[in-house]
Write an enzyme that holds these catalytic residues in place. Structure first.
Site, PDB file in Angstrom:
ATOM      1  N   CYS A 291     -38.679  -5.764  19.226  1.00  0.00           N
ATOM      2  CA  CYS A 291     -38.684  -7.235  19.162  1.00  0.00           C
ATOM      3  C   CYS A 291     -37.284  -7.774  19.487  1.00  0.00           C
ATOM      4  O   CYS A 291     -36.300  -7.356  18.867  1.00  0.00           O
ATOM      5  CB  CYS A 291     -39.116  -7.669  17.765  1.00  0.00           C
ATOM      6  SG  CYS A 291     -38.961  -9.447  17.510  1.00  0.00           S
TER       7      CYS A 291
ATOM      8  N   SER B  87     -19.197 -23.367 -27.338  1.00  0.00           N
ATOM      9  CA  SER B  87     -19.377 -23.995 -26.043  1.00  0.00           C
ATOM     10  C   SER B  87     -18.798 -25.407 -26.088  1.00  0.00           C
ATOM     11  O   SER B  87     -18.107 -25.760 -27.039  1.00  0.00           O
ATOM     12  CB  SER B  87     -20.875 -24.017 -25.772  1.00  0.00           C
ATOM     13  OG  SER B  87     -21.096 -24.542 -24.511  1.00  0.00           O
ATOM     14  N   LEU B  88     -19.056 -26.195 -25.073  1.00  0.00           N
ATOM     15  CA  LEU B  88     -18.582 -27.579 -25.069  1.00  0.00           C
ATOM     16  C   LEU B  88     -19.775 -28.509 -24.986  1.00  0.00           C
ATOM     17  O   LEU B  88     -20.787 -28.179 -24.368  1.00  0.00           O
ATOM     18  CB  LEU B  88     -17.699 -27.829 -23.840  1.00  0.00           C
ATOM     19  CG  LEU B  88     -16.326 -27.174 -23.796  1.00  0.00           C
ATOM     20  CD1 LEU B  88     -15.685 -27.393 -22.436  1.00  0.00           C
ATOM     21  CD2 LEU B  88     -15.433 -27.743 -24.888  1.00  0.00           C
TER      22      LEU B  88
ATOM     23  N   LYS C  36     -13.245 -27.650 -14.593  1.00  0.00           N
ATOM     24  CA  LYS C  36     -14.251 -26.813 -15.248  1.00  0.00           C
ATOM     25  C   LYS C  36     -14.731 -25.797 -14.219  1.00  0.00           C
ATOM     26  O   LYS C  36     -15.480 -26.108 -13.292  1.00  0.00           O
ATOM     27  CB  LYS C  36     -15.419 -27.660 -15.752  1.00  0.00           C
ATOM     28  CG  LYS C  36     -16.466 -26.830 -16.467  1.00  0.00           C
ATOM     29  CD  LYS C  36     -17.318 -27.698 -17.355  1.00  0.00           C
ATOM     30  CE  LYS C  36     -18.610 -27.091 -17.840  1.00  0.00           C
ATOM     31  NZ  LYS C  36     -18.761 -25.669 -17.858  1.00  0.00           N
TER      32      LYS C  36
ATOM     33  N   LYS D 272     -19.167 -33.461 -16.679  1.00  0.00           N
ATOM     34  CA  LYS D 272     -19.790 -32.723 -15.575  1.00  0.00           C
ATOM     35  C   LYS D 272     -19.990 -33.593 -14.339  1.00  0.00           C
ATOM     36  O   LYS D 272     -20.288 -34.779 -14.446  1.00  0.00           O
ATOM     37  CB  LYS D 272     -21.165 -32.209 -16.021  1.00  0.00           C
ATOM     38  CG  LYS D 272     -21.128 -31.318 -17.251  1.00  0.00           C
ATOM     39  CD  LYS D 272     -21.218 -29.883 -16.896  1.00  0.00           C
ATOM     40  CE  LYS D 272     -22.637 -29.524 -16.577  1.00  0.00           C
ATOM     41  NZ  LYS D 272     -22.846 -28.083 -16.657  1.00  0.00           N
TER      42      LYS D 272
ATOM     43  N   ASP E 244       0.833  -1.211   0.000  1.00  0.00           N
ATOM     44  CA  ASP E 244       0.000   0.000   0.000  1.00  0.00           C
ATOM     45  C   ASP E 244       0.865   1.258   0.000  1.00  0.00           C
ATOM     46  O   ASP E 244       0.550   2.242  -0.664  1.00  0.00           O
ATOM     47  CB  ASP E 244      -0.918   0.029   1.229  1.00  0.00           C
ATOM     48  CG  ASP E 244      -2.003  -1.035   1.126  1.00  0.00           C
ATOM     49  OD1 ASP E 244      -2.213  -1.565   0.009  1.00  0.00           O
ATOM     50  OD2 ASP E 244      -2.621  -1.346   2.160  1.00  0.00           O
TER      51      ASP E 244
ATOM     52  N   ARG F  72     -18.092 -13.406 -23.413  1.00  0.00           N
ATOM     53  CA  ARG F  72     -18.448 -14.363 -24.460  1.00  0.00           C
ATOM     54  C   ARG F  72     -19.706 -13.910 -25.207  1.00  0.00           C
ATOM     55  O   ARG F  72     -19.803 -14.065 -26.417  1.00  0.00           O
ATOM     56  CB  ARG F  72     -18.679 -15.741 -23.834  1.00  0.00           C
ATOM     57  CG  ARG F  72     -19.190 -16.755 -24.816  1.00  0.00           C
ATOM     58  CD  ARG F  72     -19.197 -18.137 -24.212  1.00  0.00           C
ATOM     59  NE  ARG F  72     -19.648 -19.101 -25.179  1.00  0.00           N
ATOM     60  CZ  ARG F  72     -20.918 -19.430 -25.368  1.00  0.00           C
ATOM     61  NH1 ARG F  72     -21.847 -18.880 -24.638  1.00  0.00           N
ATOM     62  NH2 ARG F  72     -21.238 -20.309 -26.284  1.00  0.00           N
TER      63      ARG F  72
HETATM   64  S1  IVH Z   1     -12.470 -24.723 -22.879  1.00  0.00           S
HETATM   65  C1  IVH Z   1     -14.880 -24.163 -27.194  1.00  0.00           C
HETATM   66  N1  IVH Z   1     -11.676 -24.993 -20.401  1.00  0.00           N
HETATM   67  O1  IVH Z   1     -17.159 -24.106 -19.708  1.00  0.00           O
HETATM   68  C2  IVH Z   1     -14.990 -23.763 -25.774  1.00  0.00           C
HETATM   69  N2  IVH Z   1     -13.840 -24.106 -20.790  1.00  0.00           N
HETATM   70  O2  IVH Z   1     -19.307 -25.567 -21.010  1.00  0.00           O
HETATM   71  C3  IVH Z   1     -13.907 -24.416 -24.986  1.00  0.00           C
HETATM   72  N3  IVH Z   1     -15.072 -23.521 -18.759  1.00  0.00           N
HETATM   73  O3  IVH Z   1     -17.763 -21.780 -22.269  1.00  0.00           O
HETATM   74  C4  IVH Z   1     -13.861 -23.964 -23.603  1.00  0.00           C
HETATM   75  N4  IVH Z   1     -13.492 -24.104 -17.338  1.00  0.00           N
HETATM   76  O4  IVH Z   1     -16.979 -20.891 -19.980  1.00  0.00           O
HETATM   77  C5  IVH Z   1     -12.674 -24.598 -21.220  1.00  0.00           C
HETATM   78  N5  IVH Z   1     -10.838 -25.287 -18.259  1.00  0.00           N
HETATM   79  C6  IVH Z   1     -11.813 -24.889 -19.079  1.00  0.00           C
HETATM   80  C7  IVH Z   1     -13.027 -24.364 -18.578  1.00  0.00           C
HETATM   81  C8  IVH Z   1     -14.026 -23.985 -19.482  1.00  0.00           C
HETATM   82  C9  IVH Z   1     -14.718 -23.606 -17.475  1.00  0.00           C
HETATM   83  C10 IVH Z   1     -16.375 -23.028 -19.243  1.00  0.00           C
HETATM   84  C11 IVH Z   1     -16.293 -22.050 -20.396  1.00  0.00           C
HETATM   85  C12 IVH Z   1     -17.050 -22.706 -21.526  1.00  0.00           C
HETATM   86  C13 IVH Z   1     -17.953 -23.629 -20.780  1.00  0.00           C
HETATM   87  C14 IVH Z   1     -18.387 -24.780 -21.666  1.00  0.00           C
END
Ligand code: IVH
Length: 669
Positions: free
Chosen positions: A427, A83-84, A116, A312, A38, A137
């Site tokens: 109260c 997405s995945l 994840k 998941k 600081d 995103r």
């Molecule tokens: S790779 C093509 N790596 O999960 C997209 N995603 O369900 C590849 N996420 O949109 C994403 N941890 O927001 C990747 N280690 C990780 C992640 C991750 C969390 C999220 C991300 C993505 C979503 C897909």
């Protein structure tokens, strides 16, 4: 006169601060105390305010430099942020693995397993080693420019240390559990709805209109992709993670190279049982084919890559029965119905209660006592009843009591309000909660004055008001159950020490509805003393930033009540801090001046110009109005120039602006 020495000192301070930020926020291995950090930061701020022309956007002082904004500019991603696909169990994971193997023929390959993280993804662009733009995103094609807010994320480097110089990093923005708990506690106090999960909370914080709000939410960024010219930079995902680490990014340390499905499943099972030990939420693991060449061979579907999958964890849900619904009385008198559940294990934690929030929520769920329900636990947030699974044989509807279960006082639900409240200001339940709030950590910090003790003190009539805390005597405390001499003395010492807590904490401690930590700070900064706040009318109160009609009315109403004014008087007698050194109002060569920018300046990028105006004490707004003091115009100015001319607002160019900053041309001229 600026000397070379000052320039050198500024640059050295920046380098040192950057290094310590990295050690603290990225590596979690601080080498110096917060106070030392600081001290250096204050020195840098001081030098920069004396020399605003030397401010650059990558200075560590500029993380929270931005001012409130009106909205976010939409930005198209360099390549879609897709997405995945999910694998919801081991069978689905096996299917994924089989598909990858068959598409790659007989080729050997590896997976990279990562956590994840439960947040939202963001793309961050760097040019010339400097962070230039951060984009959420959004819908995957187009996101929102949240650069100013992203700057406040301390683990995100503003300047990088190695090559490549120009790149895009994608990763996840998350809110740690602790920060979410704190935020929800504040929101509860302000009677706002709670965030159900860290993802929503992180998204809200990242899209806050004011960077200072984002800064207060302690977000973190974990990087997982590195692109240069729209292509993956490294040959493998594993190398990309190494390079991101070298660049100074926070990369999640829990990752593994796996040579096949068995190792993937081992990683998954390990984290399924260990996830609670992490300081943030994860909702599964992400499995990626390591080699970028093989990723290309596998390709993409319209929605997601074929070379990665989100494996998941099972949702933290379980079925159980509601045995009873009882109400709790909070500090503001609000009655919260709570479901008492047949205890059930959800993901390793025994859950026996779930909040039902209010009557409307109970109506929406159609839930009655005796029903079987699905209960979900997400993160550290209170478990919630998701839906009724089966109606009970002998079910019994819940009715909000007409009288407070604690004091018997009348219960009222005002029109337009979701909450029913006990209106008896005396109260004991309300009193108890008020005292706990006053003594809480982060408020008056009276360690030892917790639940059990306050309960006894209130029941025995020793505490009838928050102010009675300061009249407690040693022999009174010694009368209490299981209270020894040492603990009693310690509590009294802590009470005594709390008299020195600064005014914002006292103000927060009073428990005025809608006045939490932040608003209390702003009020103290604006008015400088408790008396000035007690005496201010609504209009005066609204001169404080962020204080609108709702908050000002609540403050007025609070101090209008005689009992609250008496409380203030008694706290004064107890010698609490009522005065506050007001943070210096913006000073500098541009103090209080409002600028609008248009066109391209010959040397300064827009961001730099903005940072310098702010460091010089001025403000930047988006459009020209009567309030504008100067239009800073460059080449190809837009309609703003015409408007400024119409309104007779002075137009300055870059050279004139720089002269103003140096003070050789006064802003008042
Ligand atoms: S790779 C093509 N790596 O999960 C997209 N995603 O369900 C590849 N996420 O949109 C994403 N941890 O927001 C990747 N280690 C990780 C992640 C991750 C969390 C999220 C991300 C993505 C979503 C897909």
């Amino acid at each position: 006169m600026r000397s070379k020495n000052v320039e050198r000192e500024i640059e050295e301070l920046r380098e040192t601060l950057r290094r310590h930020e990295y050690l603290y926020y990225v590596l979690d291995q601080p080498e110096i105390s917060d106070a030392e950090y600081d001290g250096m930061m204050r020195r840098l701020q001081k030098l920069e305010s004396q020399h605003p022309e030397l401010v650059t956007p990558d200075s560590p002082t500029q993380r929270v430099g931005g001012k409130p904004r009106e909205g976010f500019v939409k930005v198209r991603h360099s390549s879609p942020m897709l997405s995945l696909d999910n694998a919801l169990n081991e069978d689905e994971m096996r299917d994924f693995d089989r598909r990858v193997r068959s598409l790659l023929g007989d080729e050997r390959f590896e997976y990279v397993a990562e956590l994840k993280l439960d947040g939202l993804s963001m793309a961050v662009h760097y040019h010339d080693h400097r962070m230039r733009q951060a984009v959420t995103r959004g819908d995957g094609q187009v996101g929102e420019d949240v650069t100013e807010n992203a700057r406040t994320i301390r683990s995100l480097p503003l300047k990088t240390r190695s090559d490549p110089a120009a790149f895009e990093s994608r990763g996840e923005v998350i809110m740690p559990r602790k920060a979410l708990e704190k935020l929800n506690a504040e929101r509860e106090q302000q009677q706002l709805s709670l965030f159900a999960n860290p993802r929503n909370a992180a998204a809200g914080a990242l899209r806050a209109l004011e960077p200072a709000i984002t800064a207060s939410r302690q977000l973190e960024f974990f990087a997982y992709f590195l692109y240069v010219d729209g292509k993956f930079y490294s040959e493998t995902q594993w190398e990309a993670l190494q390079t991101l680490t070298q660049l100074g990014f926070k990369v999640n340390p829990y990752k593994a190279k796996c040579s096949g499905l068995d190792e993937v499943i081992e990683f998954y099972r390990h984290w399924e049982t260990k996830r609670e030990s992490l300081p943030y939420e994860i909702d599964g693991v992400v499995i990626k084919v390591n080699s970028v060449r093989q990723q290309q061979a596998l390709g993409w579907t319209a929605k997601a890559p074929r070379w990665a999958v989100a494996f998941k964890f099972a949702a933290h849900q379980a079925e159980t029965a509601i045995e009873d619904i009882q109400v709790y009385v909070g500090r503001t008198g609000a009655l919260t119905p709570v479901a008492f559940l047949k205890p059930v294990n959800i993901g390793g934690v025994t859950v026996s209660r779930a909040s039902l929030h209010n009557e409307d929520e109970i109506g929406r769920l159609g839930v009655e006592i005796g029903d079987r329900v699905l209960v979900e636990r997400s993160g550290d947030v209170i478990p919630k009843v998701v839906r009724v699974v089966r109606k009970g044989h002998e079910r019994r509807p819940f009715r909000m009591p007409k009288h407070c279960p604690v004091c018997g006082g009348e219960v009222v639900r005002e029109e337009g309000e979701a909450a029913s409240r006990c209106i008896n200001t005396n109260c004991p339940a309300r009193l108890q909660q008020s005292i706990l709030h006053f003594a809480a950590r982060g408020v008056m910090d009276i360690d030892g004055l917790g639940d059990v003790l306050v309960d006894q003190l209130v029941t025995r009539g020793m505490l009838k008001s928050v102010a009675d805390i300061y009249d407690l005597k040693l022999d009174q405390l010694l009368e209490l159950d299981r209270m020894g001499q040492k603990s009693a003395e310690k509590i009294l010492r802590n009470i005594d020490a709390s008299r020195k807590q600064p005014l914002p904490r006292v103000l927060n401690g009073l428990g005025i509805p809608f006045v939490g930590e932040r608003t209390a700070q702003i009020l103290a900064d604006t008015f400088g003393s408790l008396d000035a706040i007690v005496d201010a009318d609504e209009e005066t109160l609204q001169q404080a930033e962020e204080v609108g009609p709702k908050v000002s009315e609540s403050i007025r109403q609070f101090f209008h009540e005689r009992r609250n004014r008496e409380l203030v008087e008694r706290l004064r007698e107890a010698r609490l801090t009522f005065e506050h050194t007001v943070r210096k109002k913006s000073s500098g060569p541009l103090a209080g001046k409002i600028f609008v920018l248009t066109g391209t300046l010959p040397n300064l990028a827009r961001e730099e110009a903005k940072a310098r105006i702010e460091a010089g004490g001025g403000k930047v707004t988006g459009s020209v109005s009567k309030k504008t003091d100067y239009l800073l115009a460059g080449a190809d100015p837009g309609s703003k120039l015409d408007k400024a001319k119409d309104l007779g607002i002075p137009v300055v160019d870059e050279a004139e602006f720089l002269a103003m900053l140096k003070g050789s041309r006064s802003a008042a001229e």
